[in-house]
Design a protein around this motif. Structure first.
Motif, PDB file in Angstrom:
ATOM      1  N   PRO A   1      -2.176   3.885   1.874  1.00 54.75           N
ATOM      2  CA  PRO A   1      -1.194   4.662   0.984  1.00 54.75           C
ATOM      3  C   PRO A   1       0.084   4.669   1.663  1.00 54.75           C
ATOM      4  CG  PRO A   1      -2.851   5.958   2.380  1.00 54.75           C
ATOM      5  CD  PRO A   1      -3.145   4.567   2.538  1.00 54.75           C
ATOM      6  N   LEU A   2       1.217   5.189   1.008  1.00 59.72           N
ATOM      7  CA  LEU A   2       2.629   4.913   1.710  1.00 59.72           C
ATOM      8  C   LEU A   2       2.796   6.002   2.860  1.00 59.72           C
ATOM      9  CD1 LEU A   2       4.452   5.108  -2.020  1.00 59.72           C
ATOM     10  CD2 LEU A   2       3.819   3.163  -0.483  1.00 59.72           C
ATOM     11  N   HIS A   3       3.403   5.784   3.905  1.00 58.72           N
ATOM     12  CA  HIS A   3       3.860   6.613   5.012  1.00 58.72           C
ATOM     13  C   HIS A   3       5.131   6.976   5.082  1.00 58.72           C
ATOM     14  CE1 HIS A   3       5.175   2.877   6.916  1.00 58.72           C
ATOM     15  NE2 HIS A   3       4.065   2.392   6.674  1.00 58.72           N
TER      16      HIS A   3
ATOM     17  N   ILE B   1     -11.358  12.155  -3.461  1.00 61.31           N
ATOM     18  CA  ILE B   1     -10.134  11.499  -2.665  1.00 61.31           C
ATOM     19  C   ILE B   1      -9.056  10.907  -3.289  1.00 61.31           C
ATOM     20  CG2 ILE B   1      -9.404  10.202  -0.617  1.00 61.31           C
ATOM     21  CD1 ILE B   1     -12.191  10.427   0.473  1.00 61.31           C
ATOM     22  N   LYS B   2      -7.637  11.216  -3.010  1.00 54.88           N
ATOM     23  CA  LYS B   2      -6.742  10.658  -3.756  1.00 54.88           C
ATOM     24  C   LYS B   2      -6.842   8.876  -3.648  1.00 54.88           C
ATOM     25  CE  LYS B   2      -1.477  10.811  -4.104  1.00 54.88           C
ATOM     26  NZ  LYS B   2      -1.162   9.626  -3.217  1.00 54.88           N
ATOM     27  N   SER B   3      -6.706   8.582  -4.812  1.00 51.27           N
ATOM     28  CA  SER B   3      -7.408   7.070  -4.957  1.00 51.27           C
ATOM     29  C   SER B   3      -6.649   6.192  -3.992  1.00 51.27           C
ATOM     30  CB  SER B   3      -7.499   6.579  -6.491  1.00 51.27           C
ATOM     31  OG  SER B   3      -5.733   6.573  -6.885  1.00 51.27           O
ATOM     32  N   ASP B   4      -5.430   6.183  -3.532  1.00 53.04           N
ATOM     33  CA  ASP B   4      -4.815   5.247  -2.557  1.00 53.04           C
ATOM     34  C   ASP B   4      -5.215   5.439  -1.227  1.00 53.04           C
ATOM     35  OD1 ASP B   4      -3.422   7.716  -2.793  1.00 53.04           O
ATOM     36  OD2 ASP B   4      -1.484   6.480  -2.156  1.00 53.04           O
ATOM     37  N   HIS B   5      -5.504   6.660  -0.949  1.00 49.30           N
ATOM     38  CA  HIS B   5      -5.992   6.980   0.326  1.00 49.30           C
ATOM     39  C   HIS B   5      -7.619   6.606   0.556  1.00 49.30           C
ATOM     40  CE1 HIS B   5      -2.967  10.210   1.712  1.00 49.30           C
ATOM     41  NE2 HIS B   5      -2.607   9.785   0.792  1.00 49.30           N
ATOM     42  N   PHE B   6      -8.395   6.628  -0.503  1.00 48.63           N
ATOM     43  CA  PHE B   6      -9.624   6.147  -0.711  1.00 48.63           C
ATOM     44  C   PHE B   6      -9.542   4.577  -0.234  1.00 48.63           C
ATOM     45  CE2 PHE B   6     -13.227   4.138  -2.954  1.00 48.63           C
ATOM     46  CZ  PHE B   6     -14.290   4.903  -2.640  1.00 48.63           C
ATOM     47  N   VAL B   7      -8.769   3.792  -0.836  1.00 49.07           N
ATOM     48  CA  VAL B   7      -8.699   2.129  -0.617  1.00 49.07           C
ATOM     49  C   VAL B   7      -8.163   2.251   0.991  1.00 49.07           C
ATOM     50  CG1 VAL B   7      -7.522   0.285  -0.840  1.00 49.07           C
ATOM     51  CG2 VAL B   7      -8.313   1.763  -2.851  1.00 49.07           C
ATOM     52  N   GLY B   8      -7.283   3.000   1.336  1.00 51.32           N
ATOM     53  CA  GLY B   8      -6.895   2.929   2.633  1.00 51.32           C
ATOM     54  C   GLY B   8      -7.816   3.097   3.685  1.00 51.32           C
ATOM     55  N   ASP B   9      -8.751   4.102   3.535  1.00 51.86           N
ATOM     56  CA  ASP B   9      -9.854   4.409   4.514  1.00 51.86           C
ATOM     57  C   ASP B   9     -10.725   3.322   4.475  1.00 51.86           C
ATOM     58  OD1 ASP B   9      -8.945   6.994   4.533  1.00 51.86           O
ATOM     59  OD2 ASP B   9     -10.448   7.964   3.174  1.00 51.86           O
ATOM     60  N   TYR B  10     -10.964   2.559   3.566  1.00 50.51           N
ATOM     61  CA  TYR B  10     -11.715   1.308   3.770  1.00 50.51           C
ATOM     62  C   TYR B  10     -11.206   0.232   4.467  1.00 50.51           C
ATOM     63  CZ  TYR B  10     -15.581   3.249   0.950  1.00 50.51           C
ATOM     64  OH  TYR B  10     -16.626   4.099   0.814  1.00 50.51           O
ATOM     65  N   TYR B  11      -9.929   0.135   4.462  1.00 55.22           N
ATOM     66  CA  TYR B  11      -8.896  -0.908   5.094  1.00 55.22           C
ATOM     67  C   TYR B  11      -9.051  -0.270   6.710  1.00 55.22           C
ATOM     68  CZ  TYR B  11      -5.291  -3.454   7.181  1.00 55.22           C
ATOM     69  OH  TYR B  11      -4.358  -4.199   8.120  1.00 55.22           O
ATOM     70  N   VAL B  12      -9.127   0.935   7.023  1.00 53.01           N
ATOM     71  CA  VAL B  12      -8.878   1.318   8.606  1.00 53.01           C
ATOM     72  C   VAL B  12     -10.699   1.108   8.923  1.00 53.01           C
ATOM     73  CG1 VAL B  12      -9.228   3.260   9.977  1.00 53.01           C
ATOM     74  CG2 VAL B  12      -7.273   3.189   8.104  1.00 53.01           C
ATOM     75  N   LEU B  13     -11.599   1.397   8.020  1.00 58.03           N
ATOM     76  CA  LEU B  13     -12.873   1.013   8.329  1.00 58.03           C
ATOM     77  C   LEU B  13     -13.071  -0.379   8.777  1.00 58.03           C
ATOM     78  CD1 LEU B  13     -15.741   2.123   8.736  1.00 58.03           C
ATOM     79  CD2 LEU B  13     -16.172   1.703   6.209  1.00 58.03           C
TER      80      LEU B  13
END
Length: 617
Positions: free
Chosen positions: A129-131, A189-201
């Motif tokens: 997601p954007l920061h 979960i907001k969908s871009d955050h969902f994807v971001g979580d997998y990047y962090v994972l």
RNA sequence: GGCUCCGUAGCUUAAUGGAUAGAGCAUCUGACUACGGAUCAGAAGGUUAGAGGUUCGAGUCCUCUCGGAGUCACCA
């Protein structure tokens, strides 16, 4: 509306020519507002003319002052202090100025130039997601667009979406391996955050794999063989991380395999890529909408990453580029103070800068702009210097109109934000937080009487975002910013809400005019303009120049600081003088018109920054 | 190391080469029986990192020093 400053500049030019027989450029005549402790409204700096005049600064100033007073109707009087000619402007001028201003909805705008300019901003990766850093980028791009529009350019707002590559494959692979079929909907979960979580994972899993690997005999022997003298194991493996990921990591191998499949248009991989990118886009759309920004044209890196091959051929035939024995193509910029730079790998594939060269050409063909502005953080300064230099050498017609709007990174007190370490201030979170704080403060101050829930929420949104946006945009773009999440964004002092509040005060007055049918026609009889009123008039007079300079410098902070300054002067005016209970009808009318003008200019100026004004707060 | 950028009050910052470096936050003092106190006034806080130079005049331009950041990939 004729500009007082240029009237004065022209008059001084005439005076110098008449008195001393020398031509000067009106634009070079320095006109400042007179500092508070001296009498006068504007001051001319006389030093540049003393050589021509062959007199002392004070004598020349007096001579020029005398000439001006006789010739220029707007000048009521003058005095001379240490080489500065202080001019007093006649009340009648301010009357005329105010009357024209109050009717001019387009004050500060310039007529269309017929020229186009592209502003590219945001350029996010589609793996997270954007920061807060994106917010700075977006606000700079957005407000530069608005500023350029207001001085007569047709602006094309563009975004390049970095939708492909290793980073995107990381979140894809991570979801495939660890996602267990979960979706943003299933998890809520907001969908871009969902994807971001997998990047962090992914980064976590990769880190674990690396740590395990470091215990192996292979790792040990590599360390023994390659570490520099005195280098600790920890430092060595820190430096070795990229090489490990490319050559030894299982996850790394899987990511590369996925990228190759993507490049080979493997249907399953493309399907996965589309699905996850769409999740990200849905999330981005929401964030952009909340920020109040939009784009005219989107470019996707997946469409542009192969561009630039033609430009390599072109560069070779124009002998701007040269080929090395291994087949790689280079450009030598050492005579311009830069290095040699690869533009094509020995395997024939293009690099980052090749893409940018190709994209620049393609976009010019498509858009045909006179100017192209890239809003990109200052860590890429060198890249853009090189990019622009190459385009210049290739003889591209638009090369002179390229501009890198470079801005400093947003950092935390602990240093740079890092997605991998989870130290990122998320864009959605910070917006929600600042709106929450606005609500908290509003409650402490007491609610507005009879306000509906929807209007209340709308006001809080404007105030919260106003605070956040102003906080970011008031700082000169070039400066790096340190954001402390522990300290909430201020709502008092030099802030967005401070400016909004002056507008709300004015708005209250304007409603009274309507409700009570107040007659403004006698404003011209008001002859005793007070210092607090004069300050406002002088500031209002400056506004078009401020916008023009902001456009020239690509610097929204000039507009932000102007708005603050004007609001500050208005608050003081409000405190010191009565408006509705003024001493006379003309005074009341004059102050109401003045207030109306201030309100208009504040609303327009803040609009250039992407900040909305509430009617009440 | 080369190149680029930054260094202004405790903190965040402003100042097209022009007058006494201007604000905000934080600290301390005051001001509303109201045109809305998210405001206003006052106090205190500065060798503009340092040293030279150019100029009638330098926070601003030039040189050097110190401190910080970025960059110098067949990464993006």
């Amino acid at each position: 509306m004729s500009n007082l400053i240029s009237i004065l500049q022209n008059a001084v030019t005439q005076a110098v020519e008449h008195l001393y027989g020398e031509q000067t450029e009106p634009g070079k005549v320095l006109v400042n507002t007179t500092p508070p402790d001296f009498t006068g409204d504007y001051s001319i700096v006389i030093f540049p003319f003393v050589k021509i005049a062959k007199k002392t600064p004070d004598a020349a100033a007096a001579e020029i002052g005398e000439y001006l007073q006789g010739k220029v109707a707007e000048i009521k009087g003058y005095n001379v202090v240490k080489g500065f000619l202080n001019l007093e402007i006649a009340e009648s001028y301010w009357q005329v100025f105010l009357q024209a201003l109050v009717q001019d909805q387009n004050y500060g705008r310039r007529p269309a130039t017929g020229q186009k300019v592209m502003v590219e901003y945001s350029s996010p990766n589609t793996n997270k997601p954007l920061h807060l850093g994106h917010i700075r980028n977006i606000l700079l791009g957005w407000s530069c667009s608005k500023i350029l529009e207001s001085v007569g350019y047709e602006v094309v707002k563009t975004q390049i979406v970095n939708d492909r590559g290793v980073a995107i494959c990381k979140s894809m692979l991570s979801w495939v391996k660890f996602g267990a079929g979960k979706t943003p909907e299933s998890e809520g979960i907001k969908s871009d955050h969902f994807v971001g979580d997998y990047y962090v994972l992914f980064e976590q899993k990769s880190k674990e794999e690396y740590e395990t690997w470091q215990q192996t005999a292979l790792a040990n022997s590599i360390f023994e063989e390659k570490h520099k003298a005195g280098q600790s194991e920890k430092d060595f493996f820190k430096d070795f991380k990229n090489k490990w990921f490319n050559e030894y990591s299982t996850l790394g191998a899987e990511v590369r395999e996925m990228l190759l499949k993507w490049e080979a248009h493997d249907p399953d991989t493309i399907g996965l890529w589309k699905k996850m990118n769409n999740w990200v886009y849905q999330g981005f759309d929401k964030t952009y909408h909340d920020l109040g920004v939009s784009f005219d044209k989107l470019y996707y890196e997946s469409d542009t990453y192969l561009l630039g091959k033609d430009i390599v051929d072109e560069g070779l035939s124009k002998q701007v580029f040269f080929k090395k024995e291994d087949g790689s193509v280079w450009v030598d910029l050492t005579d311009a103070g830069y290095d040699q730079k690869v533009v094509l790998r020995s395997d024939g594939t293009s690099v980052y800068i090749t893409q940018d060269l190709g994209t620049a050409q393609m976009r010019h063909k498509e858009l045909g702009c006179e100017r192209y502005v890239y809003v990109v953080a200052d860590e890429q300064n060198y890249h853009f210097q090189v990019l622009f230099e190459i385009l210049k050498r290739l003889g591209e017609s638009y090369a002179g109109g390229l501009h890198h709007l470079s801005y400093g990174l947003v950092e935390l007190p602990t240093g740079r934000m890092k997605t991998r370490e989870g130290t990122v201030v998320d864009a959605d979170d910070i917006m929600a937080e600042v709106i929450r704080i606005a609500g908290e403060q509003a409650r402490e101050r007491g609610e507005i009487e009879g306000i509906s829930d929807t209007e209340r929420a709308e006001n809080l949104r404007k105030v919260g975002l106003g605070a956040l946006k102003f906080f970011i945009v008031k700082v000169h773009p070039k400066k790096k910013m340190i954001f402390n999440p522990e300290e909430s964004v201020d709502l008092q002092g030099q802030t967005g809400p401070y400016i909004q509040y002056s507008y709300v005060r004015i708005n209250g007055l304007m409603q009274r005019i309507d409700k009570e049918h107040i007659d403004l026609s006698k404003f011209g009889e008001y002859t005793s303009i007070q210092p607090q009123e004069k300050d406002l008039l002088v500031a209002l007079q400056e506004y078009p120049n401020v916008v023009w300079n902001a456009a020239k410098e690509y610097d929204p902070s000039l507009v932000a600081n102007f708005c603050y300054d004007l609001a500050k002067k208005y608050h003081r005016f409000w405190h010191d003088l009565q408006v509705l209970r003024a001493e006379s009808e003309p005074a009341k009318a004059f102050r109401l018109m003045l207030s109306k003008s201030v309100g208009q200019v504040l609303k327009n100026g803040m609009g250039l920054l992407g900040i909305e004004m509430p009617e009440r707060m």
